[in-house]
Design an enzyme around this catalytic site. Structure first.
Site, mmCIF file in Angstrom:
data_model
loop_
_atom_site.group_PDB
_atom_site.id
_atom_site.type_symbol
_atom_site.label_atom_id
_atom_site.label_comp_id
_atom_site.label_asym_id
_atom_site.label_seq_id
_atom_site.Cartn_x
_atom_site.Cartn_y
_atom_site.Cartn_z
ATOM 1 C CG ASP A 141 -2.027 1.029 1.136
ATOM 2 O OD1 ASP A 141 -2.542 1.449 2.194
ATOM 3 O OD2 ASP A 141 -2.364 1.445 0.003
ATOM 4 C CE LYS A 144 -0.691 3.513 -3.951
ATOM 5 N NZ LYS A 144 -0.741 2.755 -2.677
ATOM 6 C CD GLU A 199 -8.321 4.875 -0.243
ATOM 7 O OE1 GLU A 199 -8.584 3.802 -0.809
ATOM 8 O OE2 GLU A 199 -7.185 5.368 -0.260
HETATM 9 O O1 LIG Z 1 -0.087 7.057 -2.559
HETATM 10 C C1 LIG Z 1 -0.757 6.280 -1.897
HETATM 11 N N1 LIG Z 1 -0.213 5.525 -0.931
HETATM 12 C C2 LIG Z 1 1.196 5.646 -0.608
HETATM 13 C C3 LIG Z 1 1.437 6.868 0.270
HETATM 14 O O2 LIG Z 1 2.692 6.838 0.807
HETATM 15 C C4 LIG Z 1 -2.252 6.194 -2.117
HETATM 16 C C5 LIG Z 1 -2.873 7.172 -2.887
HETATM 17 C C6 LIG Z 1 -4.258 7.148 -3.098
HETATM 18 C C7 LIG Z 1 -4.933 8.196 -3.922
HETATM 19 C C8 LIG Z 1 -4.486 9.513 -3.878
HETATM 20 C C9 LIG Z 1 -5.117 10.489 -4.632
HETATM 21 C C10 LIG Z 1 -6.192 10.141 -5.440
HETATM 22 F F1 LIG Z 1 -6.830 11.095 -6.168
HETATM 23 C C11 LIG Z 1 -6.638 8.835 -5.510
HETATM 24 C C12 LIG Z 1 -6.004 7.859 -4.745
HETATM 25 C C13 LIG Z 1 -5.039 6.127 -2.523
HETATM 26 C C14 LIG Z 1 -4.405 5.146 -1.756
HETATM 27 O O3 LIG Z 1 -5.140 4.142 -1.185
HETATM 28 C C15 LIG Z 1 -3.027 5.157 -1.555
HETATM 29 O O4 LIG Z 1 -2.475 4.143 -0.819
HETATM 30 MG MG LIG Z 2 -3.898 2.563 -0.559
#
Ligand SMILES: O=C(NCCO)c1cc(-c2ccc(F)cc2)cc(O)c1O
Ligand SMILES: [Mg+2]
Length: 214
Positions: A141, A144, A199
């Site tokens: 997580d 990416k 989420e």
């Molecule tokens: O970057 C992520 N995780 C690492 C952090 O160190 C992450 C980002 C998003 C996300 C963000 C911005 C958006 F517009 C959509 C999704 C969602 C997640 O569940 C994530 O884990």
């Molecule tokens: Mg995530």
């Protein structure tokens, strides 16, 4: 100077959750993210899918890549059997600082080892430093673009065994295309997609469950 979103999330936990009660910490964070400020926790919908896999695997050893505020750390650790541990890696020191306090508030600090630093540097040291042979469960997580290189690193370091389960968040949004192509095409994995939503939103996302075949 103003507070950060993780700091505001921590304040909400300290104000509204019950110390030593992991479920109240989870519910408080989900409420905060729905009603006050969106935050990138795995969330309640994907979290329920993750819970079911944690219970199915009932892992002796678990690795989490990407702690953020500790929401999924608490979700996983609350389901672990006594005497089993979760190692969670976080690159961002500000996230780690908040996560430690969230994990401690939930009363799960004995089951969690939070290690700060880049996953690519830490993974090769895990065996010698933490006395781990292999991981039964890995939750990906973090950044990416690190899912694929870190999965290959786990293989190369002998940290996976026949049957080790990888659960990867965000395989659709933000997306991890190279990782997905790898686990779905490699003869070393048996992969399955659990369709869900990003989420706290209606946007499609999902978890990919990949069993290492050795
Ligand atoms: O970057 C992520 N995780 C690492 C952090 O160190 C992450 C980002 C998003 C996300 C963000 C911005 C958006 F517009 C959509 C999704 C969602 C997640 O569940 C994530 O884990
Ligand atoms: Mg995530």
């Amino acid at each position: 100077t103003g507070s950060t979103r993780p700091q505001r999330l921590l304040k909400a936990v300290q104000k509204n959750a019950t110390k030593g009660d992991p479920q109240s910490v989870i519910s408080t964070i989900d409420h905060f993210c729905r009603r006050c400020e969106w935050a990138m926790n795995v969330g309640d919908e994907k979290g329920t899918i993750l819970d079911s896999v944690v219970c199915e695997v009932s892992p002796g050893s678990t690795l989490e890549l990407g702690t953020y505020c500790g929401y999924s750390t608490v979700r996983i650790a609350r389901l672990l059997a006594p005497g089993t541990k979760l190692i969670t890696l976080e690159f961002n020191p500000d996230f780690a600082k908040v996560a430690r306090q969230v994990i401690e508030f939930a009363g799960l600090q004995e089951k969690v080892l939070l290690v700060e630093g880049p996953s690519g540097d830490i993974i090769p040291k895990i065996k010698e430093q933490f006395g781990i042979t292999t991981f039964d469960l890995v939750f990906l997580d973090h950044w990416k673009d690190r899912y694929l290189p870190d999965t290959k690193l786990l293989e190369e370091c002998g940290l996976l065994r026949k049957g080790s389960v990888l659960m990867a968040d965000n395989v659709i949004c933000p997306g991890t295309p190279d990782y997905l192509a790898y686990v779905r095409s490699s003869p070393k994995y048996d992969s399955k997609y659990f369709k869900s939503h990003l989420e706290y939103t209606k946007v499609e996302d999902g978890l990919e469950k990949s069993v290492y075949l050795g």
